[in-house]
Design an enzyme around this catalytic site. Sequence first.
Site, PDB file in Angstrom:
ATOM      1  N   HIS A 147       0.857  -1.187   0.000  1.00  0.00           N
ATOM      2  CA  HIS A 147       0.000   0.000   0.000  1.00  0.00           C
ATOM      3  C   HIS A 147       0.891   1.234   0.000  1.00  0.00           C
ATOM      4  O   HIS A 147       1.630   1.492   0.964  1.00  0.00           O
ATOM      5  CB  HIS A 147      -0.895   0.000   1.242  1.00  0.00           C
ATOM      6  CG  HIS A 147      -1.726   1.235   1.375  1.00  0.00           C
ATOM      7  ND1 HIS A 147      -2.751   1.539   0.510  1.00  0.00           N
ATOM      8  CD2 HIS A 147      -1.664   2.258   2.256  1.00  0.00           C
ATOM      9  CE1 HIS A 147      -3.292   2.691   0.856  1.00  0.00           C
ATOM     10  NE2 HIS A 147      -2.653   3.152   1.924  1.00  0.00           N
ATOM     11  N   LYS A 168       0.041  11.002   1.020  1.00  0.00           N
ATOM     12  CA  LYS A 168       0.830  10.398  -0.059  1.00  0.00           C
ATOM     13  C   LYS A 168       0.300  10.813  -1.440  1.00  0.00           C
ATOM     14  O   LYS A 168       1.070  11.228  -2.314  1.00  0.00           O
ATOM     15  CB  LYS A 168       0.815   8.867   0.073  1.00  0.00           C
ATOM     16  CG  LYS A 168       1.419   8.341   1.361  1.00  0.00           C
ATOM     17  CD  LYS A 168       1.490   6.829   1.372  1.00  0.00           C
ATOM     18  CE  LYS A 168       0.115   6.176   1.340  1.00  0.00           C
ATOM     19  NZ  LYS A 168      -0.697   6.486   2.533  1.00  0.00           N
ATOM     20  N   ASP A 186      -1.961   4.123  -4.533  1.00  0.00           N
ATOM     21  CA  ASP A 186      -2.663   3.317  -3.535  1.00  0.00           C
ATOM     22  C   ASP A 186      -2.135   1.889  -3.426  1.00  0.00           C
ATOM     23  O   ASP A 186      -1.747   1.446  -2.351  1.00  0.00           O
ATOM     24  CB  ASP A 186      -4.173   3.293  -3.812  1.00  0.00           C
ATOM     25  CG  ASP A 186      -4.947   2.764  -2.619  1.00  0.00           C
ATOM     26  OD1 ASP A 186      -4.583   3.115  -1.472  1.00  0.00           O
ATOM     27  OD2 ASP A 186      -5.906   2.006  -2.811  1.00  0.00           O
ATOM     28  N   ARG A 253      19.255  14.820  11.109  1.00  0.00           N
ATOM     29  CA  ARG A 253      19.357  16.195  10.622  1.00  0.00           C
ATOM     30  C   ARG A 253      20.550  16.420   9.704  1.00  0.00           C
ATOM     31  O   ARG A 253      20.598  17.404   8.960  1.00  0.00           O
ATOM     32  CB  ARG A 253      19.428  17.169  11.804  1.00  0.00           C
ATOM     33  CG  ARG A 253      18.218  17.092  12.728  1.00  0.00           C
ATOM     34  CD  ARG A 253      18.304  18.095  13.861  1.00  0.00           C
ATOM     35  NE  ARG A 253      18.357  19.468  13.371  1.00  0.00           N
ATOM     36  CZ  ARG A 253      18.459  20.536  14.157  1.00  0.00           C
ATOM     37  NH1 ARG A 253      18.538  20.377  15.473  1.00  0.00           N
ATOM     38  NH2 ARG A 253      18.498  21.754  13.647  1.00  0.00           N
TER      39      ARG A 253
END
Length: 329
Positions: A147, A168, A186, A253
């Site tokens: 998915h 998404k 999807d 980071r």
Amino acid sequence: MVDVRFTVLDLIDIDLKEHNSLNLHCIGGRKGLTREIRTPELNRPMGALIGFYEDFAFHRVQIFGKGETAYLRQMESKGELHSIREIFNRHIPCCIFTHNMQPPREFLQIAEEVQCPILQTDLETADFSARLMRILAEIFAPRKTIHGVLVEVFGLGILLLGDSGVGKSETALELIHRGHRLVADDVVDIHCVNGNILMGMGANKIIGHHMEVRGLGIINITHMFGVRAIRYRKEIQLVVALGTWDALKSYDRLGFEEQTMEILGVNIPMLDIPVKPGRNIPIIIETAAMNERLKSMGYNAAKEFSKNILKWMESDTARSVYFGHDEII
């Protein structure tokens, strides 16, 4: 993982174009077209024709080129049919004759008796074998369904993952607006080729390039943005996991931590990108795509940054800055 049931009839009916076409048709043993092909490997049965069955790969598709066909004709002229019957008794999937060569009459008669399909192609043996192995390797490749959303950004296949509602499809829609392409929304069907390449596509070709956008409904990407905005399949080269921003979670980071995600035994580079208001996720993904391409060409910005910091710390400039300050009392 998905079990594949692939028959000789499926091989004949497979829709291939131009340089991938097999040009196959059946010339005998039609009642056996439902026989299953269980392996992507091929076999040239010359050893079995001369009577050596020790390592006869009977479970593979049998390819008859010029040499095998000439030997069959010699066997026919001598009335030696024992080896032919022995080959067919092993329940082989099918026999394929290249160069449009016609098998001997007795060979076809035995094939009809045991209901073994005999196919013919006008391609040369080497060319046909290469095409067939490539096609069967893809058909029998390990598969799974995920998915997510698969897009192509700057030529890089990026798989977007995340919980339902994280954004998404909306992110993919913005990327399409910016000139990139959608592969699947999807549901993404993934299969592993050659043991180290993951190819992704829509699980359904008919509805694969439709997209569901909450509050808007279903849209057709092909009709709305044109064929330039879609691809039918693409290698997955980067995974981007989208998640709601968590203030308690520690995010990378500097880029020193290289994460990967294993899919069908293949490790793919992965980025964990937090989503919150004010963050332009499509631009971040575009930057990630360009950065990944730089890495593939041997340049790693994080490592280069670390190297430059070490050089600066060891330089005279850094020492003069450090020792040049007066102590504050």
